[in-house]
Enzyme design. Sequence first.
Site, PDB file in Angstrom:
ATOM      1  NE  ARG A  51      32.951  -1.838 -36.952  1.00 13.45           N
ATOM      2  CZ  ARG A  51      32.894  -3.163 -36.735  1.00 13.45           C
ATOM      3  NH1 ARG A  51      33.243  -3.978 -37.660  1.00 13.45           N
ATOM      4  NH2 ARG A  51      32.445  -3.652 -35.584  1.00 13.45           N
ATOM      5  CB  THR A  52      35.760   3.326 -33.265  1.00 15.61           C
ATOM      6  OG1 THR A  52      34.459   3.117 -33.811  1.00 15.61           O
ATOM      7  CG2 THR A  52      35.988   4.800 -33.054  1.00 15.61           C
ATOM      8  CE  LYS A  80      44.940   0.141  -9.895  1.00 11.45           C
ATOM      9  NZ  LYS A  80      46.210   0.843 -10.109  1.00 11.45           N
ATOM     10  NE  ARG A 101      33.155   3.383 -29.112  1.00  8.85           N
ATOM     11  CZ  ARG A 101      32.852   2.612 -30.154  1.00  8.85           C
ATOM     12  NH1 ARG A 101      32.653   1.311 -29.984  1.00  8.85           N
ATOM     13  NH2 ARG A 101      32.741   3.123 -31.355  1.00  8.85           N
ATOM     14  CG  HIS A 129      30.290   6.780 -33.224  1.00 13.08           C
ATOM     15  ND1 HIS A 129      31.615   7.148 -33.318  1.00 13.08           N
ATOM     16  CD2 HIS A 129      30.266   5.435 -33.392  1.00 13.08           C
ATOM     17  CE1 HIS A 129      32.363   6.068 -33.531  1.00 13.08           C
ATOM     18  NE2 HIS A 129      31.561   5.026 -33.569  1.00 13.08           N
TER      19      HIS A 129
HETATM   20  N1   CP Z   1      31.023   1.433 -36.029  1.00 14.83           N
HETATM   21  C1   CP Z   1      31.634   1.259 -34.835  1.00 14.83           C
HETATM   22  O1   CP Z   1      31.660   2.155 -33.992  1.00 14.83           O
HETATM   23  O2   CP Z   1      32.196   0.022 -34.670  1.00 14.83           O
HETATM   24  P1   CP Z   1      33.008  -0.425 -33.369  1.00 14.83           P
HETATM   25  O3   CP Z   1      32.001  -0.451 -32.227  1.00 14.83           O
HETATM   26  O4   CP Z   1      33.550  -1.791 -33.699  1.00 14.83           O
HETATM   27  O5   CP Z   1      34.062   0.578 -33.105  1.00 14.83           O
END
Ligand code: CP
Length: 307
Positions: A51-52, A80, A101, A129
Amino acid sequence: MRHLLDTTDLTVEEIDELIALAMDIIADKQKYAHICDGKKLATLFFEPSTRTRLSFEAAMMELGGNVLGFSDASCSSASKGETVGDTIKIVSCYADIIAMRHPIEGAPRVATYKSDVPVINAGDGGHSHPTQTMADLLTIFREKGRLKDLTIGLCGDLKFGRTVHSLIKAMCRYSNIKFVLIAPKELSVPDYIKTDYLEEKGMEYIETENMEEVMPQLDVLYMTRIQRERFFSEDEYLKHKDAFILDTDKLKTAKADLTIMHPLPRVNEITTDVDDDSRAKYFEQALNGKYIRMALIITLLKWGGAL
Ligand code: CP
């Protein structure tokens, strides 16, 4: 130039403005279709995502911009031995804004020390998040018409679930919010969230292991996955993996206007028959993620003088 590492980087007024901008984007998508023409978003995902990452990329495309990046650190020079700082320094030569991320808590903050463009934390370990929280706030606002006077149940892995930590921090800033924290004792909310946010802000909250008992009180039920990847041993995970499963039977005592949320992905904590309940809003929540990320990209680029 500003970065987004946590929702606490934003004032309440700025959060409200971002939600208003997302609502305007939803109402008139064409108005924003070329606002980022010629701009580039880099998505650097050192940890898996559906999603993100994809909603960030879709968001930039719908604003007229382009995307580059990687979805797996093993395809990058991190494999590396390149440091996060060097990676970011390089990518900020190629992109106007970065969404990142990383499994290590604080890695996006380190990135901000080296970046020449805005960095957005797209999830760091069990810490935070913020863009998921913004999607959550937009969802609550669209469903309830307000971000105050609500009883919010948070259920599942409240220890490792970074979305829960971010959501509590954000909702503590609105009035008359009550939290019902539903988790096994071993997976309860970390102490710093209780002392530095819930208690510091004088929030009303209870902790329980009994979902059925508290169900009738809730305006919002936020289910979460047990975070397998953050446990020290598989045995510990297996002990908790089915701790809470929401099914249609458990919803019989819930309010008619309950909003059921989940940041997703789900494993088995919501049975699929709940998807047909009109109160289930987790797929809308994922769609809202794209709209709020559009609002965030526009706003951070404007704050950085790139728009
Ligand atoms: N909600 C969320 O962060 O989903 P993903 O890990 O798929 O990005």
